[in-house]
Design a protein around this motif. Sequence first.
Motif, PDB file in Angstrom:
ATOM      1  N   ILE A  78       8.549   5.926  -2.514  1.00  0.00           N
ATOM      2  CA  ILE A  78       8.605   4.654  -3.234  1.00  0.00           C
ATOM      3  C   ILE A  78       8.668   3.468  -2.257  1.00  0.00           C
ATOM      4  CG2 ILE A  78       9.993   3.229  -4.798  1.00  0.00           C
ATOM      5  CD1 ILE A  78      10.589   5.697  -6.417  1.00  0.00           C
ATOM      6  N   PRO A  79       9.465   3.547  -1.174  1.00  0.00           N
ATOM      7  CA  PRO A  79       9.450   2.428  -0.221  1.00  0.00           C
ATOM      8  C   PRO A  79       8.057   2.167   0.357  1.00  0.00           C
ATOM      9  CG  PRO A  79      11.392   3.749   0.138  1.00  0.00           C
ATOM     10  CD  PRO A  79      10.565   4.483  -0.863  1.00  0.00           C
ATOM     11  N   ARG A  80       7.327   3.230   0.688  1.00  0.00           N
ATOM     12  CA  ARG A  80       5.968   3.039   1.216  1.00  0.00           C
ATOM     13  C   ARG A  80       5.039   2.459   0.144  1.00  0.00           C
ATOM     14  NH1 ARG A  80       2.965   3.986   5.502  1.00  0.00           N
ATOM     15  NH2 ARG A  80       0.805   4.724   5.332  1.00  0.00           N
ATOM     16  N   SER A  81       5.254   2.868  -1.085  1.00  0.00           N
ATOM     17  CA  SER A  81       4.460   2.312  -2.185  1.00  0.00           C
ATOM     18  C   SER A  81       4.810   0.848  -2.418  1.00  0.00           C
ATOM     19  CB  SER A  81       4.722   3.122  -3.462  1.00  0.00           C
ATOM     20  OG  SER A  81       4.369   4.483  -3.280  1.00  0.00           O
ATOM     21  N   ILE A  82       6.094   0.502  -2.225  1.00  0.00           N
ATOM     22  CA  ILE A  82       6.505  -0.911  -2.335  1.00  0.00           C
ATOM     23  C   ILE A  82       5.848  -1.731  -1.227  1.00  0.00           C
ATOM     24  CG2 ILE A  82       8.471  -2.471  -2.087  1.00  0.00           C
ATOM     25  CD1 ILE A  82      10.147  -0.391  -3.581  1.00  0.00           C
ATOM     26  N   TYR A  83       5.750  -1.149  -0.041  1.00  0.00           N
ATOM     27  CA  TYR A  83       5.050  -1.819   1.064  1.00  0.00           C
ATOM     28  C   TYR A  83       3.603  -2.123   0.655  1.00  0.00           C
ATOM     29  CZ  TYR A  83       1.861  -1.704   5.052  1.00  0.00           C
ATOM     30  OH  TYR A  83       0.822  -1.945   5.906  1.00  0.00           O
ATOM     31  N   TRP A  84       2.937  -1.137   0.031  1.00  0.00           N
ATOM     32  CA  TRP A  84       1.572  -1.366  -0.448  1.00  0.00           C
ATOM     33  C   TRP A  84       1.540  -2.506  -1.468  1.00  0.00           C
ATOM     34  CZ3 TRP A  84       0.056  -1.221  -5.518  1.00  0.00           C
ATOM     35  CH2 TRP A  84      -1.317  -1.371  -5.753  1.00  0.00           C
ATOM     36  N   PRO A 106      -8.720   6.397 -10.913  1.00  0.00           N
ATOM     37  CA  PRO A 106      -9.118   5.241 -11.727  1.00  0.00           C
ATOM     38  C   PRO A 106      -7.936   4.438 -12.246  1.00  0.00           C
ATOM     39  CG  PRO A 106     -10.423   7.159 -12.302  1.00  0.00           C
ATOM     40  CD  PRO A 106      -9.354   7.635 -11.366  1.00  0.00           C
ATOM     41  N   LEU A 107      -6.884   5.134 -12.700  1.00  0.00           N
ATOM     42  CA  LEU A 107      -5.711   4.422 -13.200  1.00  0.00           C
ATOM     43  C   LEU A 107      -5.022   3.652 -12.081  1.00  0.00           C
ATOM     44  CD1 LEU A 107      -3.836   3.737 -15.508  1.00  0.00           C
ATOM     45  CD2 LEU A 107      -2.585   5.880 -15.083  1.00  0.00           C
ATOM     46  N   GLY A 108      -4.929   4.275 -10.895  1.00  0.00           N
ATOM     47  CA  GLY A 108      -4.326   3.601  -9.750  1.00  0.00           C
ATOM     48  C   GLY A 108      -5.106   2.359  -9.343  1.00  0.00           C
ATOM     49  N   GLN A 109      -6.440   2.454  -9.392  1.00  0.00           N
ATOM     50  CA  GLN A 109      -7.271   1.304  -9.057  1.00  0.00           C
ATOM     51  C   GLN A 109      -7.123   0.185 -10.087  1.00  0.00           C
ATOM     52  OE1 GLN A 109     -11.087   3.171  -8.691  1.00  0.00           O
ATOM     53  NE2 GLN A 109     -10.666   3.987  -6.641  1.00  0.00           N
ATOM     54  N   ALA A 110      -6.930   0.579 -11.346  1.00  0.00           N
ATOM     55  CA  ALA A 110      -6.698  -0.426 -12.388  1.00  0.00           C
ATOM     56  C   ALA A 110      -5.380  -1.149 -12.147  1.00  0.00           C
ATOM     57  CB  ALA A 110      -6.698   0.240 -13.762  1.00  0.00           C
ATOM     58  N   ILE A 111      -4.323  -0.392 -11.783  1.00  0.00           N
ATOM     59  CA  ILE A 111      -3.023  -1.000 -11.470  1.00  0.00           C
ATOM     60  C   ILE A 111      -3.153  -1.909 -10.255  1.00  0.00           C
ATOM     61  CG2 ILE A 111      -0.659  -0.531 -10.746  1.00  0.00           C
ATOM     62  CD1 ILE A 111      -1.142   0.160 -13.637  1.00  0.00           C
ATOM     63  N   ILE A 127       8.747  -7.419  -9.509  1.00  0.00           N
ATOM     64  CA  ILE A 127       7.366  -7.017  -9.771  1.00  0.00           C
ATOM     65  C   ILE A 127       6.879  -6.039  -8.708  1.00  0.00           C
ATOM     66  CG2 ILE A 127       4.984  -7.859  -9.849  1.00  0.00           C
ATOM     67  CD1 ILE A 127       5.999 -10.384 -11.148  1.00  0.00           C
ATOM     68  N   VAL A 128       7.218  -6.321  -7.444  1.00  0.00           N
ATOM     69  CA  VAL A 128       6.790  -5.464  -6.341  1.00  0.00           C
ATOM     70  C   VAL A 128       7.362  -4.054  -6.498  1.00  0.00           C
ATOM     71  CG1 VAL A 128       7.145  -5.068  -3.877  1.00  0.00           C
ATOM     72  CG2 VAL A 128       6.337  -7.288  -4.673  1.00  0.00           C
ATOM     73  N   VAL A 129       8.640  -3.963  -6.859  1.00  0.00           N
ATOM     74  CA  VAL A 129       9.273  -2.648  -7.046  1.00  0.00           C
ATOM     75  C   VAL A 129       8.615  -1.901  -8.202  1.00  0.00           C
ATOM     76  CG1 VAL A 129      11.415  -1.476  -7.691  1.00  0.00           C
ATOM     77  CG2 VAL A 129      11.472  -3.356  -6.030  1.00  0.00           C
ATOM     78  N   VAL A 130       8.323  -2.609  -9.283  1.00  0.00           N
ATOM     79  CA  VAL A 130       7.686  -1.964 -10.443  1.00  0.00           C
ATOM     80  C   VAL A 130       6.305  -1.444 -10.074  1.00  0.00           C
ATOM     81  CG1 VAL A 130       6.732  -2.363 -12.744  1.00  0.00           C
ATOM     82  CG2 VAL A 130       8.985  -3.278 -12.153  1.00  0.00           C
ATOM     83  N   PHE A 131       5.494  -2.274  -9.412  1.00  0.00           N
ATOM     84  CA  PHE A 131       4.159  -1.837  -9.005  1.00  0.00           C
ATOM     85  C   PHE A 131       4.239  -0.675  -8.017  1.00  0.00           C
ATOM     86  CE2 PHE A 131       2.278  -6.004 -10.398  1.00  0.00           C
ATOM     87  CZ  PHE A 131       1.307  -5.446 -11.216  1.00  0.00           C
ATOM     88  N   GLY A 132       5.194  -0.745  -7.090  1.00  0.00           N
ATOM     89  CA  GLY A 132       5.346   0.335  -6.114  1.00  0.00           C
ATOM     90  C   GLY A 132       5.720   1.650  -6.774  1.00  0.00           C
ATOM     91  N   ALA A 133       6.653   1.602  -7.725  1.00  0.00           N
ATOM     92  CA  ALA A 133       7.071   2.824  -8.425  1.00  0.00           C
ATOM     93  C   ALA A 133       5.921   3.405  -9.252  1.00  0.00           C
ATOM     94  CB  ALA A 133       8.269   2.517  -9.316  1.00  0.00           C
ATOM     95  N   LEU A 134       5.152   2.527  -9.905  1.00  0.00           N
ATOM     96  CA  LEU A 134       4.009   3.000 -10.697  1.00  0.00           C
ATOM     97  C   LEU A 134       2.976   3.696  -9.819  1.00  0.00           C
ATOM     98  CD1 LEU A 134       3.387   0.029 -13.182  1.00  0.00           C
ATOM     99  CD2 LEU A 134       4.090   2.362 -13.770  1.00  0.00           C
ATOM    100  N   MET A 135       2.676   3.109  -8.676  1.00  0.00           N
ATOM    101  CA  MET A 135       1.678   3.704  -7.795  1.00  0.00           C
ATOM    102  C   MET A 135       2.162   5.014  -7.197  1.00  0.00           C
ATOM    103  SD  MET A 135      -0.933   1.852  -8.112  1.00  0.00           S
ATOM    104  CE  MET A 135      -1.992   2.352  -6.768  1.00  0.00           C
ATOM    105  N   PHE A 136       3.450   5.123  -6.943  1.00  0.00           N
ATOM    106  CA  PHE A 136       3.993   6.385  -6.430  1.00  0.00           C
ATOM    107  C   PHE A 136       3.840   7.490  -7.469  1.00  0.00           C
ATOM    108  CE2 PHE A 136       7.705   9.262  -6.075  1.00  0.00           C
ATOM    109  CZ  PHE A 136       7.382   9.861  -4.872  1.00  0.00           C
TER     110      PHE A 136
END
Length: 272
Positions: free
Chosen positions: A185-191, A209-214, A164-173
Motif C-alpha cells: 500500500i505505501p508503494r501504491s500511495i507513492y504511485w 483495464p480497471l486499474g487504468q480507469a482508476i 484521496i492519495v491513500v484511497v487511490f493507493g489502496a484501490l490500486m493495490f
Amino acid sequence: MTAPDQMSPLRRKLYEVIFGTDTPAGKTFDLVLIAAILLSVAAILVDSIPSVHLRFKDTLKWVEWSFTLVFTLEYLVRIYCSPNPRRYIFSFYGLVDLLSILPSYIGLVYPAARHFIVLRILRVLRIFRILKLIRYMGEANLLFRALNAARRKIFIFLFWVMTIVVVFGALMFIIEGPANGFTSIPRSIYWAVVTITTVGYGDITPHTPLGQAIASLAMLTGYAIIAVPTGIISAELFAEVQHSKSNRVCKHCARVGHDLDARYCKHCGEEM
C-alpha cells in the motif's frame, strides 16, 4: 558593547569596511565577498560531478579549503571588530557565517558533511542590504502575511489531498497487486502521489483495464485540484493588498485608500 567611535583606529576601520555598506570600501568588500561565495559554491557543485571530481579532485579540494580559510578569517575579524560580538555571533547573519565554514571542518571527521558547504549560498542574502533592495521586503512581508492567513485552508486542502492519495493507493493495490508492481500500500500511495501531482515517472503503471480507469480518474483529479491552492493564496493576497491600501493615510488630508507604491496623495496631491 563598544560604540564604534570608542574603538581603536584599526577596529573602527575594519568595522567600516566589513559592516558598512554606505562607504565605497564597504560596498566593494561586500560585492567581492559575494563573488567569492558564489565561486566557492560553484566549486562544490562542480566537484559533485564524478568525472570532474576524478580529474580535478586535488585542485578543487585546494580551492575549497582556500575559500574556507578566507571565510574563517573573515568570520573571526567580524567578531573582533563588531561593537557587540555576542550580538553578531547569535544574529541571523552571524549564524549563517558560522554555518558556511563549519561543514569543511566537520568534513575532516565525516567526509559526507562537507557537501553542506552549499549552505554558504545563504550568505548572498546580504545583497539585499548592499544593493538597497531591503525596500522590497514590504512586498515579501505582504506575501508571508497572505500565506499565514491561508494556513488553515491550506492545511485542510493538504489533508484532503492526502486522504484521496491513500484511497487511490489502496484501490490500486487491491486491483493491480504485486504482480503489476504494486507490492504494498505505501508503494501504491507513492504511485498515487506521482500520478495526482501530474509528474508521472512511469516506474509503476497499471496493466488491468480497471486499474487504468482508476489511473485516468486520478490524473483528472490531479488537474482539478491544481488550481485550488492557487485560488486560496490569491484570495488571501488580494485581501492583504486591499487591507494595506486601506491603512495608508495621507499625513496632510488624513484620507485613506492609497496604493502601496503611491508617492503622492490622490486626493490632495501632497507627498505621502
